[in-house]
Enzyme design. Structure first.
Site, mmCIF file in Angstrom:
data_model
loop_
_atom_site.group_PDB
_atom_site.id
_atom_site.type_symbol
_atom_site.label_atom_id
_atom_site.label_comp_id
_atom_site.label_asym_id
_atom_site.label_seq_id
_atom_site.Cartn_x
_atom_site.Cartn_y
_atom_site.Cartn_z
ATOM 1 N N GLY A 56 5.029 -8.901 7.982
ATOM 2 C CA GLY A 56 5.147 -7.500 7.579
ATOM 3 C C GLY A 56 3.805 -6.819 7.401
ATOM 4 C CB CYS A 57 0.750 -7.765 5.552
ATOM 5 S SG CYS A 57 1.527 -7.802 3.923
ATOM 6 C CB SER A 58 0.403 -8.759 10.904
ATOM 7 O OG SER A 58 -0.313 -9.812 10.292
ATOM 8 C CB ALA A 77 -2.728 -4.132 9.288
#
Length: 134
Positions: free
Chosen positions: A67-69, A72
């Protein structure tokens, strides 16, 4: 059926809205942190960045998580829109600066910095500590 009910409860607890400690119009807590942009480490200071224009500050629980990738990558793809409005973007997580240096190159595509908040003091000042990350 019990497993499905338990899964729904977990999903609801994760999906509930977060209520920030700051109210509309409150001054953003200033901070200085080690940050990485395109793999290069430097000191980021919020007050200095705000002197240049608006800052989009976002918090994420873990570099290189799926999710964070994705998040970003989306910020990187949209960076021109933020810049057109005179805004800068910075992400903050409790990851160490070495990990964030790599993340800034790969997921952030060298287009915006990410800052390390190992002590979670910045995240706590914004009421942004994620319950899923110790």
């Amino acid at each position: 059926m019990k497993k499905l009910f338990a899964l729904i409860l977990v999903m609801l607890s994760v999906a509930t809205p977060s209520y920030a400690a700051l109210d509309v119009g409150d001054a953003a807590p200033n901070f200085t942190a080690s940050a990485a942009l395109g793999g290069k480490v430097y000191k980021f200071n919020l007050a200095d960045s705000l002197a240049k224009g608006p800052v989009v500050l976002y918090f994420f629980p873990a570099a290189f998580s799926v999710g964070c990738s994705i998040e970003a990558h989306e910020f990187a793809e949209s960076i021109n829109k933020f810049e057109a409005l005179g805004a800068t973007v910075i992400g903050v997580s409790s990851d160490d600066i070495d990990t964030l240096g790599k993340f800034s190159v790969q997921a952030c595509q060298g287009k915006f910095p990410v800052a390390s908040d190992n002590s979670q003091s910045v995240m706590k000042s914004y009421d942004a500590v994620m319950a899923l990350r110790p």
